[in-house]
Scaffold this active site. Structure first.
Site, PDB file in Angstrom:
ATOM      1  N   HIS A  61     -10.266   0.362  -4.767  1.00  0.00           N
ATOM      2  CA  HIS A  61     -10.784   2.353  -4.829  1.00  0.00           C
ATOM      3  C   HIS A  61     -10.807   2.061  -6.296  1.00  0.00           C
ATOM      4  O   HIS A  61     -10.666   0.895  -7.057  1.00  0.00           O
ATOM      5  CB  HIS A  61      -9.167   2.612  -4.502  1.00  0.00           C
ATOM      6  CG  HIS A  61      -7.870   2.561  -4.934  1.00  0.00           C
ATOM      7  ND1 HIS A  61      -7.766   1.043  -5.266  1.00  0.00           N
ATOM      8  CD2 HIS A  61      -7.480   3.120  -5.868  1.00  0.00           C
ATOM      9  CE1 HIS A  61      -6.369   1.194  -5.701  1.00  0.00           C
ATOM     10  NE2 HIS A  61      -6.661   2.247  -6.630  1.00  0.00           N
ATOM     11  N   HIS A  63      -8.808   3.666  -9.114  1.00  0.00           N
ATOM     12  CA  HIS A  63      -7.970   3.984 -10.661  1.00  0.00           C
ATOM     13  C   HIS A  63      -8.613   3.139 -11.397  1.00  0.00           C
ATOM     14  O   HIS A  63      -8.678   1.336 -10.651  1.00  0.00           O
ATOM     15  CB  HIS A  63      -6.762   3.978  -9.617  1.00  0.00           C
ATOM     16  CG  HIS A  63      -6.112   5.244  -9.018  1.00  0.00           C
ATOM     17  ND1 HIS A  63      -5.286   5.416  -8.091  1.00  0.00           N
ATOM     18  CD2 HIS A  63      -7.142   6.504  -9.052  1.00  0.00           C
ATOM     19  CE1 HIS A  63      -5.637   6.725  -7.863  1.00  0.00           C
ATOM     20  NE2 HIS A  63      -6.426   7.415  -8.136  1.00  0.00           N
ATOM     21  N   ASP A  65      -6.494   0.875 -13.005  1.00  0.00           N
ATOM     22  CA  ASP A  65      -6.430  -0.392 -13.253  1.00  0.00           C
ATOM     23  C   ASP A  65      -6.759  -1.458 -12.486  1.00  0.00           C
ATOM     24  O   ASP A  65      -6.083  -2.388 -12.369  1.00  0.00           O
ATOM     25  CB  ASP A  65      -4.382  -0.069 -12.376  1.00  0.00           C
ATOM     26  CG  ASP A  65      -4.013   0.943 -11.554  1.00  0.00           C
ATOM     27  OD1 ASP A  65      -4.876   1.876 -11.070  1.00  0.00           O
ATOM     28  OD2 ASP A  65      -3.156   0.355 -10.686  1.00  0.00           O
ATOM     29  N   HIS A  66      -7.496  -1.187 -11.347  1.00  0.00           N
ATOM     30  CA  HIS A  66      -8.442  -1.673 -10.153  1.00  0.00           C
ATOM     31  C   HIS A  66      -9.761  -2.154 -11.115  1.00  0.00           C
ATOM     32  O   HIS A  66     -11.033  -3.095  -9.809  1.00  0.00           O
ATOM     33  CB  HIS A  66      -7.844  -0.951  -8.912  1.00  0.00           C
ATOM     34  CG  HIS A  66      -7.093  -1.213  -8.408  1.00  0.00           C
ATOM     35  ND1 HIS A  66      -6.381  -2.126  -7.609  1.00  0.00           N
ATOM     36  CD2 HIS A  66      -5.557  -0.267  -8.970  1.00  0.00           C
ATOM     37  CE1 HIS A  66      -5.293  -1.828  -7.058  1.00  0.00           C
ATOM     38  NE2 HIS A  66      -4.698  -0.535  -7.621  1.00  0.00           N
ATOM     39  N   HIS A 144      -3.938   5.370   1.009  1.00  0.00           N
ATOM     40  CA  HIS A 144      -3.609   6.407  -0.416  1.00  0.00           C
ATOM     41  C   HIS A 144      -4.515   7.312  -1.282  1.00  0.00           C
ATOM     42  O   HIS A 144      -4.989   8.493   0.177  1.00  0.00           O
ATOM     43  CB  HIS A 144      -4.575   5.176  -1.742  1.00  0.00           C
ATOM     44  CG  HIS A 144      -4.284   5.325  -3.374  1.00  0.00           C
ATOM     45  ND1 HIS A 144      -2.398   4.942  -3.091  1.00  0.00           N
ATOM     46  CD2 HIS A 144      -4.438   5.473  -4.424  1.00  0.00           C
ATOM     47  CE1 HIS A 144      -2.330   5.194  -4.494  1.00  0.00           C
ATOM     48  NE2 HIS A 144      -3.547   4.965  -5.052  1.00  0.00           N
ATOM     49  N   ASP A 212      -2.237  -1.035  -2.885  1.00  0.00           N
ATOM     50  CA  ASP A 212      -2.674   0.889  -3.102  1.00  0.00           C
ATOM     51  C   ASP A 212      -2.595   1.880  -1.656  1.00  0.00           C
ATOM     52  O   ASP A 212      -3.539   2.316  -1.298  1.00  0.00           O
ATOM     53  CB  ASP A 212      -3.860   1.094  -4.091  1.00  0.00           C
ATOM     54  CG  ASP A 212      -3.908   0.835  -5.464  1.00  0.00           C
ATOM     55  OD1 ASP A 212      -2.869  -0.064  -5.854  1.00  0.00           O
ATOM     56  OD2 ASP A 212      -3.680   1.353  -6.125  1.00  0.00           O
ATOM     57  N   HIS A 271       0.943  -5.976  -8.114  1.00  0.00           N
ATOM     58  CA  HIS A 271       0.778  -4.558  -8.020  1.00  0.00           C
ATOM     59  C   HIS A 271       2.180  -3.851  -8.088  1.00  0.00           C
ATOM     60  O   HIS A 271       2.479  -2.562  -7.693  1.00  0.00           O
ATOM     61  CB  HIS A 271       0.053  -4.329  -6.401  1.00  0.00           C
ATOM     62  CG  HIS A 271      -0.413  -2.780  -7.593  1.00  0.00           C
ATOM     63  ND1 HIS A 271      -0.108  -1.281  -7.488  1.00  0.00           N
ATOM     64  CD2 HIS A 271      -1.709  -2.217  -7.582  1.00  0.00           C
ATOM     65  CE1 HIS A 271      -0.504  -0.014  -7.839  1.00  0.00           C
ATOM     66  NE2 HIS A 271      -2.042  -1.055  -8.268  1.00  0.00           N
TER      67      HIS A 271
END
EC number: 3.1.26.11
Length: 309
Positions: A61, A63, A65-66, A144, A212, A271
């Protein structure tokens, strides 16, 4: 033989000992990267597996942090001498995300091919989304706060050539090699197919990556019999379950519940929340449910061999 490295195990924010989330899979000279958080290429340089052979990048996805490690990684891949196309897979919105992340680096010596997937959360599996040689990638929508995917990477093992079967089927010797390579051959007005010379199917290798999300029933089947299940454990404490529900994440025991239901061989938790400074303190919360659970760490490596069959 398949090599796996958890390049980063942090969620939300990097810490002094955790890069953000990323998993690297290497098989037969091909590499698949799942997620690309900050610090991804730093870990890659430390393990020295190389950059040039990254063929596929899969995003769960979008976000930060990914995905925020993508720009630098693409530049490093370019500097490695790659000229072959590179494929990036992700939920809807992929084109917009990649366009934004590459504003500061708009030109690469290789083509970037984008595959956007329908990622509305449901109990239905998506079809196989990508295949490269013997490796297949599957995706599943999960639950999520934004559209998100889980990925399963499956390495198919070639069937053995069965001399007795070939002779029993009266297959001409001169076409054995082509049939073994999977080709159908018409010879002297008769069709010969690979099944006439190949033995039984053999077990391959399966890796499933899930982060997530809240637990969803479809994950049990999606991860079923995985050799390694890499799953988020944002929080270790049982009392954080309400927060996990609110933020659409999981606690350790929930990840272990999926691993048990899916009958996987091994679970790596990853994570972790930046506030979870010592995840090993809560490992027993998972091991009580699924014994073969391990705490992930940056640059944790595992080699998985084919079973002897």
């Amino acid at each position: 033989m398949l090599d796996i490295c958890l390049l980063g195990c942090g969620g939300s924010l990097p810490t002094s000992d955790r890069n953000l989330t990323s998993l690297l899979i290497s098989y037969n000279g091909r590499k698949i990267l799942i997620d690309c958080g900050e610090g991804t290429q730093v870990s890659m340089k430390e393990i020295a597996w190389g950059f040039k052979d990254i063929d596929v990048i899969c995003f769960t996805h979008y976000h930060a942090d990914h995905v925020m490690g993508l720009t630098g990684l693409l530049l490093t891949i370019a500097n490695s001498g790659r000229i072959d196309p590179l494929t990036i897979i992700g939920p809807e919105g992929l084109r917009e995300v990649v366009k934004g992340l590459t504003v500061v680096a708009p030109f690469f010596p290789y083509e970037i091919e984008l595959i956007e997937l329908d990622s509305k959360c449901s109990d239905n599996f998506l079809d196989k989304v990508f295949k490269i040689e013997d490796v297949e990638i599957f995706a599943l929508p999960v639950d999520h706060s934004i559209e998100c995917l889980s990925y399963s990477v499956r390495v198919n093992r070639k069937r053995k050539f069965d001399v007795n079967k070939a002779k029993a089927n009266e297959v001409p010797l001169k076409i054995w090699n082509e049939l073994q390579r999977g080709k159908e051959i018409t010879y002297e007005n008769k069709l010969y197919v690979p099944d006439m010379v190949l033995g039984e199917s053999r077990k391959g290798i399966k890796i499933t990556y899930c982060t997530d999300t809240r637990p969803v029933d479809s994950l049990h089947k999606f991860a079923y019999k995985s050799d390694l299940f890499v799953c988020e454990g944002m929080y270790g404490e049982e009392e954080k379950k309400e927060k996990a529900v609110d933020k659409k994440h999981m606690i350790f025991s929930e990840a272990a519940g999926i691993a048990k239901a899916a009958e996987v061989k091994e679970l790596w938790l990853t994570h972790f929340s930046p506030a979870l400074s010592e995840p090993e303190k809560y490992l027993e919360n998972a091991k009580e449910i699924f014994e073969n659970t391990h705490i992930g760490s940056d640059r944790k490596i595992k080699i998985i061999n084919f079973e002897n069959n």
